[in-house]
Design a protein around this motif. Structure first.
Motif, mmCIF file in Angstrom:
data_model
loop_
_atom_site.group_PDB
_atom_site.id
_atom_site.type_symbol
_atom_site.label_atom_id
_atom_site.label_comp_id
_atom_site.label_asym_id
_atom_site.label_seq_id
_atom_site.Cartn_x
_atom_site.Cartn_y
_atom_site.Cartn_z
ATOM 1 N N ARG A 186 -13.349 1.822 32.752
ATOM 2 C CA ARG A 186 -13.669 2.126 31.345
ATOM 3 C C ARG A 186 -15.190 2.211 31.217
ATOM 4 O O ARG A 186 -15.876 1.201 31.014
ATOM 5 C CB ARG A 186 -13.082 1.082 30.392
ATOM 6 N N ILE A 187 -15.680 3.421 31.373
ATOM 7 C CA ILE A 187 -17.126 3.670 31.379
ATOM 8 C C ILE A 187 -17.475 4.468 30.129
ATOM 9 O O ILE A 187 -16.968 5.574 29.917
ATOM 10 C CB ILE A 187 -17.545 4.451 32.641
ATOM 11 N N ALA A 188 -18.322 3.921 29.303
ATOM 12 C CA ALA A 188 -18.728 4.591 28.063
ATOM 13 C C ALA A 188 -19.956 5.459 28.322
ATOM 14 O O ALA A 188 -20.736 5.214 29.251
ATOM 15 C CB ALA A 188 -19.028 3.563 26.983
ATOM 16 N N PHE A 189 -20.122 6.453 27.478
ATOM 17 C CA PHE A 189 -21.302 7.322 27.546
ATOM 18 C C PHE A 189 -21.910 7.418 26.156
ATOM 19 O O PHE A 189 -21.209 7.686 25.175
ATOM 20 C CB PHE A 189 -20.925 8.716 28.043
ATOM 21 N N ILE A 215 -9.876 9.684 36.718
ATOM 22 C CA ILE A 215 -9.914 8.829 35.524
ATOM 23 C C ILE A 215 -9.855 9.719 34.298
ATOM 24 O O ILE A 215 -10.692 10.622 34.130
ATOM 25 C CB ILE A 215 -11.191 7.964 35.502
ATOM 26 N N ALA A 216 -8.901 9.486 33.421
ATOM 27 C CA ALA A 216 -8.736 10.310 32.228
ATOM 28 C C ALA A 216 -9.925 10.118 31.285
ATOM 29 O O ALA A 216 -10.388 8.993 31.055
ATOM 30 C CB ALA A 216 -7.436 9.952 31.516
ATOM 31 N N PHE A 217 -10.439 11.220 30.768
ATOM 32 C CA PHE A 217 -11.531 11.161 29.802
ATOM 33 C C PHE A 217 -11.024 10.583 28.487
ATOM 34 O O PHE A 217 -9.990 11.012 27.963
ATOM 35 C CB PHE A 217 -12.103 12.562 29.573
ATOM 36 N N ASP A 218 -11.729 9.594 27.950
ATOM 37 C CA ASP A 218 -11.358 8.948 26.692
ATOM 38 C C ASP A 218 -12.462 9.200 25.666
ATOM 39 O O ASP A 218 -13.550 8.628 25.768
ATOM 40 C CB ASP A 218 -11.174 7.451 26.915
ATOM 41 N N PRO A 219 -12.220 10.071 24.674
ATOM 42 C CA PRO A 219 -13.269 10.368 23.682
ATOM 43 C C PRO A 219 -13.740 9.142 22.907
ATOM 44 O O PRO A 219 -14.849 9.134 22.371
ATOM 45 C CB PRO A 219 -12.601 11.395 22.755
ATOM 46 N N ALA A 220 -12.901 8.103 22.852
ATOM 47 C CA ALA A 220 -13.308 6.886 22.146
ATOM 48 C C ALA A 220 -14.469 6.189 22.842
ATOM 49 O O ALA A 220 -15.169 5.367 22.236
ATOM 50 C CB ALA A 220 -12.121 5.932 22.025
ATOM 51 N N LEU A 221 -14.676 6.504 24.118
ATOM 52 C CA LEU A 221 -15.753 5.873 24.885
ATOM 53 C C LEU A 221 -17.048 6.672 24.848
ATOM 54 O O LEU A 221 -18.022 6.314 25.510
ATOM 55 C CB LEU A 221 -15.306 5.673 26.337
ATOM 56 N N VAL A 222 -17.079 7.753 24.096
ATOM 57 C CA VAL A 222 -18.296 8.559 23.953
ATOM 58 C C VAL A 222 -18.860 8.353 22.555
ATOM 59 O O VAL A 222 -18.192 8.610 21.558
ATOM 60 C CB VAL A 222 -18.013 10.051 24.201
ATOM 61 N N GLU A 223 -20.091 7.877 22.476
ATOM 62 C CA GLU A 223 -20.758 7.623 21.204
ATOM 63 C C GLU A 223 -21.981 8.520 21.066
ATOM 64 O O GLU A 223 -22.639 8.859 22.058
ATOM 65 C CB GLU A 223 -21.182 6.157 21.097
ATOM 66 N N GLN A 224 -22.289 8.887 19.840
ATOM 67 C CA GLN A 224 -23.443 9.734 19.565
ATOM 68 C C GLN A 224 -24.670 8.895 19.278
ATOM 69 O O GLN A 224 -24.637 7.989 18.451
ATOM 70 C CB GLN A 224 -23.163 10.649 18.371
ATOM 71 N N GLY A 225 -25.767 9.191 19.978
ATOM 72 C CA GLY A 225 -27.056 8.585 19.696
ATOM 73 C C GLY A 225 -28.077 9.675 19.446
ATOM 74 O O GLY A 225 -27.712 10.852 19.300
ATOM 75 N N ASP A 226 -29.348 9.323 19.405
ATOM 76 C CA ASP A 226 -30.391 10.342 19.204
ATOM 77 C C ASP A 226 -31.587 10.116 20.130
ATOM 78 O O ASP A 226 -32.695 10.539 19.829
ATOM 79 C CB ASP A 226 -30.825 10.383 17.744
ATOM 80 N N PHE A 227 -31.363 9.424 21.229
ATOM 81 C CA PHE A 227 -32.377 9.089 22.225
ATOM 82 C C PHE A 227 -33.277 7.931 21.802
ATOM 83 O O PHE A 227 -34.180 7.562 22.543
ATOM 84 C CB PHE A 227 -33.249 10.295 22.598
ATOM 85 N N SER A 228 -33.068 7.351 20.619
ATOM 86 C CA SER A 228 -33.906 6.233 20.173
ATOM 87 C C SER A 228 -33.260 4.905 20.538
ATOM 88 O O SER A 228 -32.033 4.809 20.707
ATOM 89 C CB SER A 228 -34.114 6.286 18.660
ATOM 90 N N GLU A 229 -34.060 3.873 20.649
ATOM 91 C CA GLU A 229 -33.545 2.536 20.964
ATOM 92 C C GLU A 229 -32.571 2.077 19.889
ATOM 93 O O GLU A 229 -31.522 1.505 20.181
ATOM 94 C CB GLU A 229 -34.706 1.559 21.094
ATOM 95 N N ARG A 230 -32.917 2.345 18.629
ATOM 96 C CA ARG A 230 -32.058 1.946 17.519
ATOM 97 C C ARG A 230 -30.664 2.556 17.655
ATOM 98 O O ARG A 230 -29.652 1.875 17.461
ATOM 99 C CB ARG A 230 -32.689 2.379 16.188
ATOM 100 N N SER A 231 -30.601 3.839 17.987
ATOM 101 C CA SER A 231 -29.293 4.489 18.095
ATOM 102 C C SER A 231 -28.486 3.917 19.253
ATOM 103 O O SER A 231 -27.255 3.855 19.191
ATOM 104 C CB SER A 231 -29.454 6.005 18.250
ATOM 105 N N GLY A 232 -29.163 3.468 20.316
ATOM 106 C CA GLY A 232 -28.460 2.828 21.419
ATOM 107 C C GLY A 232 -27.838 1.508 20.992
ATOM 108 O O GLY A 232 -26.716 1.175 21.394
#
Length: 356
Positions: A186-189, A215-232
């Protein structure tokens, strides 16, 4: 009462101070024509001592060139952008040329095309754009310009303008494969800004590694950021709220990775004992934070050399290289990645790997 403005130092004054002929001083400072190294050093010392600054307008009228390269960026606060500027500056000086840095601040588009037109027609021989967030309108104006231009760190669209890049896709695939080899499933991106192409290429590499491993791709493990520390930080908090949280996070850049570390620390979780973490870019802080971050490194020195050399070829109307030159990324393994809890490590594999 204001003091009178100090008159600019002339080339003749530099020549006299160095004890050389005017032509010798000119050749020493322009880099054109032969001058003995000892003499050149004396002229350069005299110029520095007197505070001599070349008149770019006069230089351009005389030779058609100013020996100035412009570098356009839009985020001087970015450690990565500053690393590019430092290496470009070093490379430009190797050719005895000067560097002019222009901070575009925002994405220049057709709405302020006049500003771009002024920039393209400024007193420099050519321009290097380090603008990952370049708008489509901005790119179109560069493609139509006849001035020598090179792009760095741009991936969003194919273009007729020469591009110097690092390999995002294979680097991201290596990073994800590293986590898979450690036993993670379970690897998130965490995605970066949608306005750049780097993050999209990195997600493609992430997905390719999952597919290769079955490994099946799970869209729940993909989150949107904006390259900033805060978004991480915010993205990691959302991932921790999942019913089954990931055991590893791959963030599209190091700064978001630092935000991941903060969120995990706040949640009372340890890196890498509870959660492994991999970033991208290898900014200087990545080797200082605790634990030190596993990440990917673009060969910025080689990329800067290639960008300057390509621009100089175009300034001199010489044949250019391929329109897109891509350098392989280097995987740097540090302490932020480890097997998931209660899972033994398997033998790691990868394309380009370095442990520091």
């Amino acid at each position: 009462m204001n003091s009178p403005m100090k008159k600019a130092v002339t080339l003749a004054q530099v020549a006299k101070h160095a004890g050389v002929a005017l032509m010798t001083a000119s050749r020493s400072l322009s880099g054109e024509g032969y001058v003995a190294e000892e003499t050149k050093a004396r002229v350069l010392a005299a110029a520095a001592e007197l505070g001599y600054a070349p008149n770019m307008q006069a230089r351009a009228m005389k030779s058609g060139r100013t020996n100035v390269i412009g570098v356009v960026v839009n985020d001087l606060a970015s450690p990565l952008i500053n690393a590019y500027i430092a290496e470009l500056s070093a490379e430009v000086r190797r050719y005895q040329m000067d560097l002019f840095i222009y901070n575009a601040v925002d994405d220049l588009t057709s709405a302020n095309g006049r500003r771009l037109d002024q920039l393209l027609n400024g007193l420099w021989d050519g321009l290097i754009f380090v603008l990952p967030r370049m708008s489509d309108e901005y790119l179109a104006m560069l493609e139509q310009s006849e001035r020598p231009v090179v792009l760095m760190h741009y991936c969003k669209h194919k273009t007729s303008v020469p591009v110097i890049n690092g390999d995002n896709f294979n680097g991201a695939r290596d990073a994800t494969q590293h986590l898979i080899d450690l036993g993670h499933r379970r690897i998130a991106f965490i995605h970066g800004s949608a306005y750049t192409g780097q993050s999209a290429e990195r997600e493609q590499g992430y997905r390719a590694a999952l597919e290769d491993a079955g490994i099946a791709f799970d869209p729940a493990l993909v989150e949107q950021g904006d390259f900033s520390e805060r978004s991480g930080t915010e993205a990691t908090e959302r991932l921790l709220a999942l019913a089954t949280r990931p055991t590893a996070i791959f963030s599209a850049n190091d700064e978001m990775g630092f935000g991941c570390m903060l969120a995990l620390q706040r949640a009372g979780l340890s890196v890498p004992a509870d959660m492994s973490l991999v970033g991208f870019d290898d900014v200087p802080v990545a080797s200082i934070v605790q634990p030190r971050m596993t990440t990917l490194r673009h060969p910025i020195v080689d990329m800067a050399k290639a960008a300057v050399q390509e621009l100089l070829r175009r300034i001199k109307n010489q044949p250019g290289r391929r329109q897109r030159v891509e350098f392989p990324s280097e995987f740097v393994v540090r302490e932020s990645s480890a097997p998931p809890p209660a899972t033994s490590a398997r033998r790691p594999a990868g394309r380009t790997r370095k442990t520091v």
